[in-house]
Design a protein around this motif. Sequence first.
Motif, PDB file in Angstrom:
ATOM      1  N   GLU A 243       3.668 -24.699   6.722  1.00  0.00           N
ATOM      2  CA  GLU A 243       4.696 -24.821   5.684  1.00  0.00           C
ATOM      3  C   GLU A 243       4.500 -26.023   4.755  1.00  0.00           C
ATOM      4  O   GLU A 243       4.870 -25.982   3.590  1.00  0.00           O
ATOM      5  N   LYS A 244       3.897 -27.106   5.225  1.00  0.00           N
ATOM      6  CA  LYS A 244       3.827 -28.345   4.452  1.00  0.00           C
ATOM      7  C   LYS A 244       2.443 -28.628   3.863  1.00  0.00           C
ATOM      8  O   LYS A 244       2.333 -29.308   2.843  1.00  0.00           O
ATOM      9  N   GLY A 245       1.403 -28.152   4.505  1.00  0.00           N
ATOM     10  CA  GLY A 245       0.044 -28.469   4.061  1.00  0.00           C
ATOM     11  C   GLY A 245      -0.331 -27.766   2.774  1.00  0.00           C
ATOM     12  O   GLY A 245       0.134 -26.657   2.475  1.00  0.00           O
ATOM     13  N   GLU A 246      -1.196 -28.420   1.982  1.00  0.00           N
ATOM     14  CA  GLU A 246      -1.620 -27.858   0.704  1.00  0.00           C
ATOM     15  C   GLU A 246      -2.383 -26.553   0.863  1.00  0.00           C
ATOM     16  O   GLU A 246      -2.388 -25.708  -0.040  1.00  0.00           O
ATOM     17  N   ASP A 247      -3.062 -26.391   1.998  1.00  0.00           N
ATOM     18  CA  ASP A 247      -3.834 -25.174   2.212  1.00  0.00           C
ATOM     19  C   ASP A 247      -3.073 -24.116   3.006  1.00  0.00           C
ATOM     20  O   ASP A 247      -3.619 -23.039   3.280  1.00  0.00           O
ATOM     21  N   TRP A 248      -1.853 -24.409   3.397  1.00  0.00           N
ATOM     22  CA  TRP A 248      -1.107 -23.432   4.196  1.00  0.00           C
ATOM     23  C   TRP A 248      -0.957 -22.078   3.487  1.00  0.00           C
ATOM     24  O   TRP A 248      -1.119 -21.021   4.124  1.00  0.00           O
TER      25      TRP A 248
END
Length: 260
Positions: A243-248
């Motif tokens: 949910e938070k990571g740029e690559d999610w």
Amino acid sequence: MRSVLYSLEELVIGNCPKLESFPEGGLPLKLQRLEIVGCTELINRRNQWNLYCLPSLLHFKIGNYRHAECFPEESLLPPTLTSLQIVDLSNLKSLECKGIQHLTSLQSLTVYGCPEFRLLPEEGLPSSLTSLCIWDLQNLESVVNSKIQQLANLEELSICNCPKLKSVPEEGLPSTITSLKIWDFADLESLNSKGLQNLTSLKDMWIRSCPKLQSLPEEGLPFSLFTLGINSCPLLKKRCKQEKGEDWPKISHIPGILIY
């Protein structure tokens, strides 16, 4: 020996540097698995092995030998072989084309710990191959120069610690690959997006010990993926945080995600 051990199916000979020959009478005809590791004198006399005449031999492993620059010799191994492991041949530079191509039943090939190994045979590998593992080949420059795209049955590809590969995965890999492992690339900073997008059958992908790998390709990963594993890749782990990571957003469609 054949009369006494006629039912023997598996034989492992290890760390016998002065052993020069098999017992008189040869090896049992029912032998299915043979491993010869750390037996310098025995391997030196491999032209006397006569393994070609073992009709049941399926699995062969050779390891810990310094002198061979090319292996296997033509007619050394029987065409019945389904699995071949070449491990720690420190001077091995290439595979003998005629010796490998006549293995028309070969399904699994592993080349591991051969620092001088540079190229897979340009003439190609047996078309029956379903699994290819290339590990710790410090001077390997390319995989696809071996007509690997023509391996219509290849399903599993493992690439580990081959630092001279310019792109991982390379373009030109067969679209039949369902499992891909990319492990132990200390300097790998990015994945080849075109190489990945060609893998339209890919179901499982494992990335391990790539500390400089910064992100996943902008184009994302193949939609066919069912499982993605990421281990010991701190930069990538942060970007793939749920949910938070740029690559999610690039991986959220994958049913099974293991990041640790």
